[in-house]
Structure formats: structure tokens, C-alpha cells
Design an enzyme around this catalytic site. Sequence first.
Site, PDB file in Angstrom:
ATOM      1  N   GLU A 189       0.827  -1.210   0.000  1.00 44.50           N
ATOM      2  CA  GLU A 189       0.000   0.000   0.000  1.00 44.50           C
ATOM      3  C   GLU A 189       0.859   1.256   0.000  1.00 44.50           C
ATOM      4  O   GLU A 189       0.572   2.220  -0.721  1.00 44.50           O
ATOM      5  CB  GLU A 189      -0.909  -0.013   1.233  1.00 44.50           C
ATOM      6  CG  GLU A 189      -1.759   1.236   1.378  1.00 44.50           C
ATOM      7  CD  GLU A 189      -2.350   1.375   2.761  1.00 44.50           C
ATOM      8  OE1 GLU A 189      -3.385   2.047   2.899  1.00 44.50           O
ATOM      9  OE2 GLU A 189      -1.757   0.830   3.712  1.00 44.50           O
ATOM     10  N   SER A 279      11.861 -10.264 -16.921  1.00 41.96           N
ATOM     11  CA  SER A 279      12.706 -11.353 -16.459  1.00 41.96           C
ATOM     12  C   SER A 279      14.098 -10.817 -16.110  1.00 41.96           C
ATOM     13  O   SER A 279      14.271  -9.623 -15.857  1.00 41.96           O
ATOM     14  CB  SER A 279      12.778 -12.455 -17.528  1.00 41.96           C
ATOM     15  OG  SER A 279      13.384 -13.629 -16.990  1.00 41.96           O
ATOM     16  N   LYS A 282      19.705 -13.502 -14.769  1.00 38.84           N
ATOM     17  CA  LYS A 282      19.974 -14.595 -13.836  1.00 38.84           C
ATOM     18  C   LYS A 282      19.165 -15.854 -14.174  1.00 38.84           C
ATOM     19  O   LYS A 282      19.357 -16.901 -13.552  1.00 38.84           O
ATOM     20  CB  LYS A 282      19.705 -14.135 -12.406  1.00 38.84           C
ATOM     21  CG  LYS A 282      20.685 -13.048 -11.965  1.00 38.84           C
ATOM     22  CD  LYS A 282      20.298 -12.409 -10.661  1.00 38.84           C
ATOM     23  CE  LYS A 282      21.310 -11.340 -10.292  1.00 38.84           C
ATOM     24  NZ  LYS A 282      21.422 -10.255 -11.289  1.00 38.84           N
ATOM     25  N   ASN A 319      21.485  -6.056 -14.038  1.00 35.72           N
ATOM     26  CA  ASN A 319      21.300  -5.215 -12.863  1.00 35.72           C
ATOM     27  C   ASN A 319      20.921  -3.793 -13.250  1.00 35.72           C
ATOM     28  O   ASN A 319      21.403  -3.256 -14.245  1.00 35.72           O
ATOM     29  CB  ASN A 319      22.585  -5.189 -12.025  1.00 35.72           C
ATOM     30  CG  ASN A 319      22.891  -6.550 -11.419  1.00 35.72           C
ATOM     31  OD1 ASN A 319      22.870  -7.560 -12.112  1.00 35.72           O
ATOM     32  ND2 ASN A 319      23.161  -6.583 -10.137  1.00 35.72           N
ATOM     33  N   LEU A 321      20.981   0.056 -12.103  1.00 33.08           N
ATOM     34  CA  LEU A 321      21.636   0.993 -11.186  1.00 33.08           C
ATOM     35  C   LEU A 321      20.614   1.864 -10.472  1.00 33.08           C
ATOM     36  O   LEU A 321      19.733   2.455 -11.104  1.00 33.08           O
ATOM     37  CB  LEU A 321      22.609   1.887 -11.959  1.00 33.08           C
ATOM     38  CG  LEU A 321      23.861   1.202 -12.511  1.00 33.08           C
ATOM     39  CD1 LEU A 321      24.593   2.138 -13.456  1.00 33.08           C
ATOM     40  CD2 LEU A 321      24.775   0.773 -11.377  1.00 33.08           C
ATOM     41  N   GLY A 322      20.752   1.950  -9.167  1.00 37.35           N
ATOM     42  CA  GLY A 322      19.885   2.835  -8.397  1.00 37.35           C
ATOM     43  C   GLY A 322      18.565   2.228  -7.983  1.00 37.35           C
ATOM     44  O   GLY A 322      17.778   2.872  -7.289  1.00 37.35           O
ATOM     45  N   SER A 324      16.001  -0.329  -5.877  1.00 37.26           N
ATOM     46  CA  SER A 324      15.961  -0.560  -4.430  1.00 37.26           C
ATOM     47  C   SER A 324      16.840  -1.729  -4.006  1.00 37.26           C
ATOM     48  O   SER A 324      17.305  -1.783  -2.870  1.00 37.26           O
ATOM     49  CB  SER A 324      14.514  -0.814  -3.987  1.00 37.26           C
ATOM     50  OG  SER A 324      13.960  -1.922  -4.694  1.00 37.26           O
ATOM     51  N   THR A 344      31.721  -7.679  -2.478  1.00 37.84           N
ATOM     52  CA  THR A 344      31.714  -9.115  -2.213  1.00 37.84           C
ATOM     53  C   THR A 344      33.006  -9.783  -2.672  1.00 37.84           C
ATOM     54  O   THR A 344      33.639 -10.530  -1.930  1.00 37.84           O
ATOM     55  CB  THR A 344      30.519  -9.786  -2.899  1.00 37.84           C
ATOM     56  OG1 THR A 344      30.495  -9.383  -4.284  1.00 37.84           O
ATOM     57  CG2 THR A 344      29.215  -9.381  -2.243  1.00 37.84           C
ATOM     58  N   GLU A 415      24.953 -16.248  -5.575  1.00 32.38           N
ATOM     59  CA  GLU A 415      25.582 -15.318  -6.509  1.00 32.38           C
ATOM     60  C   GLU A 415      26.621 -16.012  -7.385  1.00 32.38           C
ATOM     61  O   GLU A 415      27.304 -16.939  -6.949  1.00 32.38           O
ATOM     62  CB  GLU A 415      26.242 -14.166  -5.753  1.00 32.38           C
ATOM     63  CG  GLU A 415      25.267 -13.227  -5.079  1.00 32.38           C
ATOM     64  CD  GLU A 415      25.959 -12.040  -4.438  1.00 32.38           C
ATOM     65  OE1 GLU A 415      25.381 -10.944  -4.473  1.00 32.38           O
ATOM     66  OE2 GLU A 415      27.069 -12.209  -3.900  1.00 32.38           O
TER      67      GLU A 415
END
Length: 482
Positions: A189, A279, A282, A319, A321-322, A324, A344, A415
Site C-alpha cells: 500500500e 525477467s 539470472k 542489474n 543501477l539505483g 531498491s 563481495t 551469486e
Amino acid sequence: MIRALADSAVLLVAYVAAFLLRFDFGVPTWGWGRVLCGFGAAFVLGWAGLLLFRCHRLRARAISLRNLPRFACAAAFTVLCQLLLRYVFLPEDGFICLRPPASVAIMAGVLELAGLLALRYVRRLQLRPIEVADLLGRGENEVGTPAVREGFRGKSVIITGAGGSIGSELARQVLAAHPKRLILVELSEAALYRIHTELADRDAAGCLVPVVADCGDRALMRDLLARERPDFLLHAAAYKHVPMMERNPCEALRNNAIATRVLAEEAREAGVGTFVLISTDKAIRPISAMGISKRLAEILVRDLANAGDTRFCAVRFGNVLGSSGSVVPRFREQIARGGPVTVTDPRMERYFMTISEASGLVLQAATFAKGGEIFVLDMGKPMTIQTLAETMIRLAGLTPGRDIAIVYSGIRPGEKLSEELGISAAHAERTAHARIFVGHIPQLPPDAVKTLFARIQALSQRGLRLTVEDLRTLLPEEGTQS
């Protein structure tokens, strides 16, 4: 040089201010001349403390609370040395300019500490804003092309996951094309309120319809689709965070695969014009729960392209950028705190796009759909996460390794070191757009898909007992490229 001058000015101001406070802003009995002469000793001791505790190595904009002990020790060192000068080495009144009152020495140390920290905090607020587009290392794709505007003008469009990063940008760009009706479907919501409130001020025609709903609710989706009869359904609702889905594989399966099949079936029954599944790269040779669930979603959606009038397709990209779930907001917060930035693995690389260009290409691909395609977006060259982190640090006006440390946390569950797009001549064919390809990806026969969906539903009943290894048993053998 500027940093050294600023620190020197702080030492001077702290020393003089201590005298002003000690003598109620009056003139000390031995005069300001001797006070300023005594500043030389205070200056040398102050810089000795900064050098001893390596405070000078910290750029003004790299300060954080973890550096507070360094500056506190430097200020304490200066005060201690001045007190030793006064009571041990220079006890006679003849050296009055080198031995200020103890209260002045202590007050100057406190003011020095406050001034040095305040200077660095103010400078930290002046960090250059990091523009996401600067991180690409290439130009952005054009958005809002004439083909997209023409394709969506006057059409009825449903966007699921409309409160997410991609869903909300899809909504912005579709609204700019002047649709007849734009239905925003979102389970959260709060997220729906944010995007609806933002777009409502631009909605001159009053075409927005906010709907709080779960895309896996078959009855609710049936009613919504029967009422709206959309020309386009852009399905962006999904769980996308790889490590989080590794810990919750059942929800990855339920939300990403089963709910997608339910929504697609209802879309076919309602006669939706074009159904677009958002999609991911990955889904190519997937090993994670998220990747497997999205690959299954592709299989389940493409199966429906063989019957009915709805054009089903999927769009894969890497991916964003920016968004969430991307590393950019996390890196930005870590840089603002003064580091360290956590990477990582220095070898890990990813393909990147901005939210706006990824959404624009999704809309472009939607206008190309004939049914059954998996569109693959050309995202340029991959970039290592290490390079991304270093670029962000430099764009903030800092130096990697000196101002902001980079530490390695290790590859997380699910990953890969690198992802792939599959846009080579052997794996894809070109479309009318230079950066949109159609993947050569095999599809299971209808009977096999029916059996697969039954197995998916059965496995989902395991709930928290479901493992990623269980999900891997669902993947059909599809050759080297899927």
C-alpha cells in the site's frame, strides 16, 4: 594544502577563543601580543598530535564517528603536552607566553576537537551528488521514443509491481505516452501510494487507477482483467533479491513462478493484447532460487503463447543501477558515512543499466511482441563491482583506499562471479532496435509444461522445508543456453 591550512586555522581559532572565554572576552593581563606568541608552541603541539594519530590522513569529507577517537587522542595529546610544559618543564613566570593557564589549555583542546570534527562534518555534507548515469561508462539509451509513444498512446495498460523501481519507471514512461487508462497494481500500500501520488499531478486526463492486490490472487485478477480489458499487461511484480530468496526459496517459487502463471492464464482468458514478463539475466543457466524461479516463469508464460490471442513475451536484462535492490544506494550510504565500502569479491562483474533506459527498452520490446519471444537487452560491457565502488568514491571527490577503504565480504549465497546475456549470433537474432535481441531459447512441449507446473505446485506445499536443491530438480535439460 587547503586541508592543512583549514586545520591550522582551527588550531588558531581554538587557542584564541579559549583565552576569550577564560577572560570573559577581555584583554589578558599580559596582552594579546604574548598570547599570539604562545600560539606558536600550541600550533606545533597541535600538529604533533594530528600527525601522531594520523588525523591528517583523513580527508575532511571522509570523516565518520569511527574516527572520533583519533581526534580525541590528538586533542588530549596537545593538552597534556601544554600542561607538562607549564608544570614540569617551564614552571617559571618568565615563560608565560609558552605556558598558558591550565583552564585555557584544556578549553583550547576541547575547542580544537570540536572545530576539527565540525570542519570535517561540514565538508562531508559537500560531497558531490553521485549521478547514476555517470556510473555506466557509456551513454544512456534514448527513452520515450516515437515508437513507444505511438505504441502506448490511447491504450489501456496494467503494470504489476507498480510501486517498485522498474514498475514505477514503467508507469512514468507509459503515462508520458498518454494512455487511455493506466492501472497500477501493487501489493504494498505504501509503495502504491507513493507512485500514485507522484503521477496524479501529471495525470491531466484522470486515467490512473491504483489497485492494491496480490497478482497471485486468481479471483481478484480475473475480475480486474475482465473489467479493464488492457491492451498491455507489464508484469514487473517479483521478488528479485538473490541472497534473500536463497533463504526463502518457497516464496521465490510462489511469487515469481506460480503467481506469474496464474496471472498469465487469466490474461489469456480475458483477451489481454500483450503480456510482458520482466525477467532477468539470472535466468540464464540459473543456480539461485531467484534465477530458477524466473526461468520457470519464462517457461510457464511462453507455453500460453500457443493458444489464444494474447501475445506473451519476456524481457531479460541485468542489474539496474539505483534500484531498491542494487548496490548503488548501499555504496552511497557507506561513502557518506566515511566508509568502508563493502564489495563481495574483486572479480565479481555485472551488466548494468539505468532504471529509465531499462524501462524504455522494455516498452520498446513490448511493441515488437508477436508471441513467444524472450527479448534480451544489450547492456554494453560488464563492469566489476570493484570498479563500480571505486568510480562512486571518485565521483564523490574522494580517493579509493586512502579516503574510503574497500573491504571484501565474500560471495553471498546464490551469486555468480559473472552473469551472461546471450546476445551472440549463435544465441540471439536482431530486431529493429539495435539493443534489443530475440533469444534462441528452446521451449518445452505443452504436456511437459503441464507436468512441470504440477510439480511446481506440489513442491510449493513444502513451505519452509523447500530448499534451493529442490528447485534445481525442476529445471529441464535445455542445452548450454537457456
